[in-house]
Design a protein around this motif. Structure first.
Motif, PDB file in Angstrom:
ATOM      1  N   LEU A 459     -96.940 -24.769 -49.872  1.00 26.84           N
ATOM      2  CA  LEU A 459     -95.889 -23.768 -49.690  1.00 26.84           C
ATOM      3  C   LEU A 459     -94.702 -24.351 -48.929  1.00 26.84           C
ATOM      4  O   LEU A 459     -93.545 -24.046 -49.234  1.00 26.84           O
ATOM      5  CB  LEU A 459     -96.444 -22.547 -48.956  1.00 26.84           C
ATOM      6  N   GLY A 460     -94.978 -25.192 -47.945  1.00 25.57           N
ATOM      7  CA  GLY A 460     -93.895 -25.834 -47.214  1.00 25.57           C
ATOM      8  C   GLY A 460     -93.169 -26.863 -48.049  1.00 25.57           C
ATOM      9  O   GLY A 460     -91.939 -26.999 -47.966  1.00 25.57           O
ATOM     10  N   LEU A 461     -93.916 -27.608 -48.869  1.00 23.24           N
ATOM     11  CA  LEU A 461     -93.297 -28.619 -49.721  1.00 23.24           C
ATOM     12  C   LEU A 461     -92.373 -27.982 -50.753  1.00 23.24           C
ATOM     13  O   LEU A 461     -91.216 -28.380 -50.910  1.00 23.24           O
ATOM     14  CB  LEU A 461     -94.379 -29.445 -50.426  1.00 23.24           C
ATOM     15  N   ILE A 462     -92.880 -26.977 -51.470  1.00 22.05           N
ATOM     16  CA  ILE A 462     -92.115 -26.393 -52.574  1.00 22.05           C
ATOM     17  C   ILE A 462     -91.001 -25.490 -52.065  1.00 22.05           C
ATOM     18  O   ILE A 462     -89.839 -25.632 -52.459  1.00 22.05           O
ATOM     19  CB  ILE A 462     -93.049 -25.609 -53.515  1.00 22.05           C
ATOM     20  N   PHE A 463     -91.349 -24.548 -51.193  1.00 24.94           N
ATOM     21  CA  PHE A 463     -90.388 -23.514 -50.819  1.00 24.94           C
ATOM     22  C   PHE A 463     -89.647 -23.811 -49.523  1.00 24.94           C
ATOM     23  O   PHE A 463     -88.670 -23.139 -49.209  1.00 24.94           O
ATOM     24  CB  PHE A 463     -91.103 -22.164 -50.721  1.00 24.94           C
ATOM     25  N   GLY A 464     -90.127 -24.809 -48.781  1.00 24.17           N
ATOM     26  CA  GLY A 464     -89.426 -25.200 -47.569  1.00 24.17           C
ATOM     27  C   GLY A 464     -88.543 -26.412 -47.760  1.00 24.17           C
ATOM     28  O   GLY A 464     -87.442 -26.489 -47.222  1.00 24.17           O
ATOM     29  N   GLN A 465     -89.020 -27.374 -48.569  1.00 24.17           N
ATOM     30  CA  GLN A 465     -88.282 -28.627 -48.743  1.00 24.17           C
ATOM     31  C   GLN A 465     -87.847 -28.890 -50.179  1.00 24.17           C
ATOM     32  O   GLN A 465     -87.202 -29.894 -50.448  1.00 24.17           O
ATOM     33  CB  GLN A 465     -89.144 -29.804 -48.266  1.00 24.17           C
ATOM     34  N   ASN A 466     -88.221 -28.003 -51.102  1.00 23.06           N
ATOM     35  CA  ASN A 466     -87.903 -28.220 -52.516  1.00 23.06           C
ATOM     36  C   ASN A 466     -88.410 -29.594 -52.953  1.00 23.06           C
ATOM     37  O   ASN A 466     -87.736 -30.346 -53.656  1.00 23.06           O
ATOM     38  CB  ASN A 466     -86.395 -28.113 -52.758  1.00 23.06           C
ATOM     39  N   ALA A 467     -89.631 -29.921 -52.528  1.00 19.05           N
ATOM     40  CA  ALA A 467     -90.169 -31.263 -52.733  1.00 19.05           C
ATOM     41  C   ALA A 467     -91.510 -31.201 -53.450  1.00 19.05           C
ATOM     42  O   ALA A 467     -92.104 -30.133 -53.633  1.00 19.05           O
ATOM     43  CB  ALA A 467     -90.338 -31.967 -51.387  1.00 19.05           C
ATOM     44  N   THR A 468     -91.984 -32.384 -53.853  1.00 13.99           N
ATOM     45  CA  THR A 468     -93.317 -32.514 -54.430  1.00 13.99           C
ATOM     46  C   THR A 468     -94.220 -33.137 -53.365  1.00 13.99           C
ATOM     47  O   THR A 468     -94.101 -32.813 -52.206  1.00 13.99           O
ATOM     48  CB  THR A 468     -93.266 -33.349 -55.717  1.00 13.99           C
ATOM     49  N   GLY A 469     -95.146 -34.021 -53.766  1.00 16.75           N
ATOM     50  CA  GLY A 469     -96.035 -34.628 -52.785  1.00 16.75           C
ATOM     51  C   GLY A 469     -97.361 -33.916 -52.663  1.00 16.75           C
ATOM     52  O   GLY A 469     -97.985 -33.918 -51.606  1.00 16.75           O
ATOM     53  N   TYR A 470     -97.819 -33.297 -53.766  1.00 16.61           N
ATOM     54  CA  TYR A 470     -99.104 -32.607 -53.763  1.00 16.61           C
ATOM     55  C   TYR A 470     -99.832 -32.910 -55.070  1.00 16.61           C
ATOM     56  O   TYR A 470     -99.242 -33.377 -56.046  1.00 16.61           O
ATOM     57  CB  TYR A 470     -98.922 -31.092 -53.600  1.00 16.61           C
ATOM     58  N   TYR A 471    -101.141 -32.636 -55.076  1.00 16.51           N
ATOM     59  CA  TYR A 471    -101.953 -32.842 -56.276  1.00 16.51           C
ATOM     60  C   TYR A 471    -103.069 -31.821 -56.302  1.00 16.51           C
ATOM     61  O   TYR A 471    -103.766 -31.615 -55.304  1.00 16.51           O
ATOM     62  CB  TYR A 471    -102.545 -34.255 -56.298  1.00 16.51           C
ATOM     63  N   TYR A 472    -103.222 -31.149 -57.460  1.00 17.21           N
ATOM     64  CA  TYR A 472    -104.339 -30.242 -57.686  1.00 17.21           C
ATOM     65  C   TYR A 472    -105.399 -31.038 -58.446  1.00 17.21           C
ATOM     66  O   TYR A 472    -105.234 -31.345 -59.629  1.00 17.21           O
ATOM     67  CB  TYR A 472    -103.888 -29.025 -58.494  1.00 17.21           C
ATOM     68  N   ASN A 473    -106.475 -31.367 -57.772  1.00 18.93           N
ATOM     69  CA  ASN A 473    -107.423 -32.346 -58.300  1.00 18.93           C
ATOM     70  C   ASN A 473    -108.151 -31.852 -59.545  1.00 18.93           C
ATOM     71  O   ASN A 473    -108.855 -30.848 -59.519  1.00 18.93           O
ATOM     72  CB  ASN A 473    -108.454 -32.710 -57.227  1.00 18.93           C
ATOM     73  N   ALA A 474    -107.979 -32.624 -60.622  1.00 17.01           N
ATOM     74  CA  ALA A 474    -108.683 -32.361 -61.877  1.00 17.01           C
ATOM     75  C   ALA A 474    -109.596 -33.528 -62.239  1.00 17.01           C
ATOM     76  O   ALA A 474    -110.004 -33.658 -63.394  1.00 17.01           O
ATOM     77  CB  ALA A 474    -107.677 -32.113 -63.000  1.00 17.01           C
ATOM     78  N   GLY A 475    -109.897 -34.383 -61.254  1.00 16.94           N
ATOM     79  CA  GLY A 475    -110.818 -35.486 -61.504  1.00 16.94           C
ATOM     80  C   GLY A 475    -110.346 -36.838 -61.028  1.00 16.94           C
ATOM     81  O   GLY A 475    -111.151 -37.757 -60.852  1.00 16.94           O
ATOM     82  N   ALA A 476    -109.046 -36.998 -60.799  1.00  8.25           N
ATOM     83  CA  ALA A 476    -108.542 -38.299 -60.353  1.00  8.25           C
ATOM     84  C   ALA A 476    -109.038 -38.644 -58.953  1.00  8.25           C
ATOM     85  O   ALA A 476    -109.287 -39.817 -58.645  1.00  8.25           O
ATOM     86  CB  ALA A 476    -107.016 -38.314 -60.391  1.00  8.25           C
TER      87      ALA A 476
END
Length: 599
Positions: A459-476
């Motif tokens: 929430l801080g990355l997307i709506f606070g900084q307009n940034a990425t830097g996250y991963y929703y793990n699907a196996g990697a």
């Protein structure tokens, strides 16, 4: 985004009125206080740290307030028109809950204004003095009287029974080429956002045309790498009027999504000119219309003159692909993630993936699962959670089974975007508890985790900084933990004939280098199509602003008759496409001013 209510004991509410009665009394009294414009009285209807949001209900704007005094100012401002009625939604069952000794209830609302109707949602909390005050409250316009939505019982007949002289067939009546008139709205981009807006406008009776540069609708998904699928839960991804069938995969593969979008356009009779490029655009102030010159797939030229121009070209523009020393000497292939088409030609070879966000992980996993020796370059910490946790924590209203899709959308909309980061630390705490084993394994493997800015996670990355830097793990993540995906830290400083060179002088042999390093922002496309003057006027329209709203998306852009239908996910697009469509319909009817009265 919401908390899961803890069921109360059976006798916890024995001395409390029926929940519908409580909400009814609160809503009627609030409407009366709003009509009197008594800010002190209005403030007493809300908790000290309450949140309120007005989405075209009381003014032709998106507005919000945090804190009872700010809320009172919003609801009693000269620009706010109190609703004619505000009441519990017909057929609604208000719901009690108890958590931490505090009793609350939630309910859906309905309201009427002078030009239409809408829906709302409120969470009331019983405070120590016995009064029920709102923790959050949202009202959203849902219909306008001049343009009733043509669906359900109001759907088109398809064929008028009885004799009709010179009857036109259904297909003849569509006028997909707009030979007899110009569209009121021209939408650039036939992705899910452009198509959902077109569907909303068609249902409201507003003529709209979509132009798409790809040869087919859905090609923006088909052309991407073979293993790509949506990470979001299916319950959050339905499109308006035509939800996915009950046999649809839980995670939508990219080719199926492309095919569905193409079918969606066909089945809903949406006029789409595929294979069409915009060559020139200007606004004719005297006529109050845009003049847009396009080149169609057959090579023919056409000028289209809509009143409204909508960009539905996505959050991402051109890819960020660095130019590195030694790149001309490298004997392998260097590409950006957007140009990665799959693993087929790389089996048995060596690949370096630069970046540890969603795309970097997905591509590294795809390569590693198909016999490629993969090394991921992590440049900074990444916030990681399992997809199951992502769904449970961030999509609870859609997957919990309590609400319909539309109800969940409205409940989520009660919190303005700029207030979401404050909920981030609680999310981070939940993620760490639910995914402890995975996160510990990543740390042991040398992967650098991050809690996001100020511990606010996604929430801080997307709506606070307009940034990425996250991963929703699907196996990697499991492949990183067991060493199948190798891990290095640092930045790529250059290339040699046989690989990459990291800062510090380390080198890695590679046949393929994929930069999953993000994109330039959405304003880039506006600058390319409309020029510097208009681009400078709209500025950074696709990031959360000081007013806690998402820039100028889905509402007046700062340039009259120019709009942006852009969203991070299908769910946001589904909800806000209706609000944008209602504004366009209201302008066509003369109910909403065509030009911004605030300049």
């Amino acid at each position: 985004m919401t908390d899961v209510a803890v069921p109360a004991a059976a006798n916890a509410f024995a001395s409390i009125k029926a929940p519908e009665e409580i909400v009814h009394e609160w809503a009627v009294a609030l409407r009366s206080a709003m009509a009197s414009r008594n800010a002190t009285n209005v403030a007493d209807f809300f908790q000290r740290d309450g949140v309120a949001r007005d989405l075209l209900a009381l003014a032709w704007e998106f507005r919000n307030a945090v804190g009872r005094e700010e809320i009172a100012g919003l609801l009693t401002a000269p620009g706010s028109t109190p609703p004619i009625s505000l009441e519990v939604r017909a057929g609604n069952s208000a719901t009690f809950a108890e958590e931490g000794g505090q009793v609350s209830l939630t309910s859906f609302l309905q309201f009427r204004t002078g030009h239409g109707g809408g829906l709302g949602h409120v969470k009331l909390v019983r405070e120590e003095d016995g009064a029920w005050r709102a923790a959050n409250f949202v009202l959203a316009l849902d219909s306008i009287d001049t343009h009733p939505e043509r669906h359900l019982d109001a759907r088109p007949a398809g064929k008028t029974h009885g004799p009709v002289q010179d009857r036109l067939s259904w297909s003849e009546g569509l006028d997909r080429d707009f030979e007899s008139h110009d569209p009121a709205v021209l939408i650039l981009g036939a992705g899910h956002n452009g198509l959902m807006l077109a569907a909303r406008l068609r249902a409201l009776g507003v003529p709209a045309l979509v132009v798409e540069q790809n040869e087919r609708v859905g090609d923006n998904w088909r052309k991407r790498y073979s293993s790509l699928a949506l990470h979001t839960p299916l319950a959050s991804d339905h499109l308006p009027y035509l939800p996915f069938p009950s046999t649809w995969p839980r995670f939508t593969p990219k080719d199926k999504l492309g095919d569905f979008l193409e079918s969606y356009a066909t089945l809903l009779d949406l006029p789409v000119w595929a294979g069409t490029n915009v060559e020139a655009t200007e606004f004719d102030a005297a006529a109050g219309r845009w003049n847009v010159d396009v080149r169609r797939a057959d090579g023919s030229a056409r000028r289209v003159s809509p009143r409204h121009l909508v960009f539905a070209t996505g959050m991402n523009a051109a890819p960020n692909l660095p130019c590195l020393p030694g790149q001309d000497e490298f004997r392998g292939m260097v590409i950006h993630a957007v140009d990665y088409r799959g693993h087929a030609e790389w089996r048995g070879k060596r690949a370096v993936v630069v970046g540890s966000g969603v795309s970097g992980h997905d591509i590294a996993q795809d390569l590693a699962e198909h016999g490629v020796d993969v090394t991921m370059i992590q440049r900074s910490g990444t916030f990681v959670m399992n997809t199951s946790t992502f769904h449970a924590v961030m999509h609870a209203n859609h997957v919990g089974g309590t609400y319909s899709t539309e109800e969940a959308d409205l409940v989520n909309a009660a919190t303005p975007f700029g207030a979401l980061p404050a909920h981030g630390p609680k999310h981070v705490e939940l993620v760490k508890a639910m995914d402890r084993e995975l996160l510990d394994g990543l740390v042991e493997a040398g992967f650098e985790l991050s809690d996001g800015p100020s511990g606010q996670g996604v929430l801080g990355l997307i709506f606070g900084q307009n940034a990425t830097g996250y991963y929703y793990n699907a196996g990697a993540s499991e492949l990183i933990i067991d060493g199948t995906i190798k891990l290095r830290h640092g930045s790529v400083e250059g290339l040699t004939a046989t690989g990459v060179v990291l800062d510090g002088g380390q080198s890695i042999e590679a046949d393929l280098v994929v930069f999953a390093t993000g994109y330039r922002g959405a304003p880039t496309v506006v600058r390319e199509v409309l020029g510097d003057n208009i681009a400078d006027r709209v500025g950074e329209f696709a990031m959360v602003g000081e007013d806690r709203e998402y820039g100028r998306l889905w509402r007046r852009s700062g340039v009259d008759q120019l709009w942006f239908m852009v969203s991070l996910a299908i769910g946001d697009g589904r909800f806000y496409s209706k609000l944008l469509a209602l504004q366009l319909a209201a302008m066509e009817a003369g109910t909403m001013p065509l030009t911004d009265p605030n300049g």
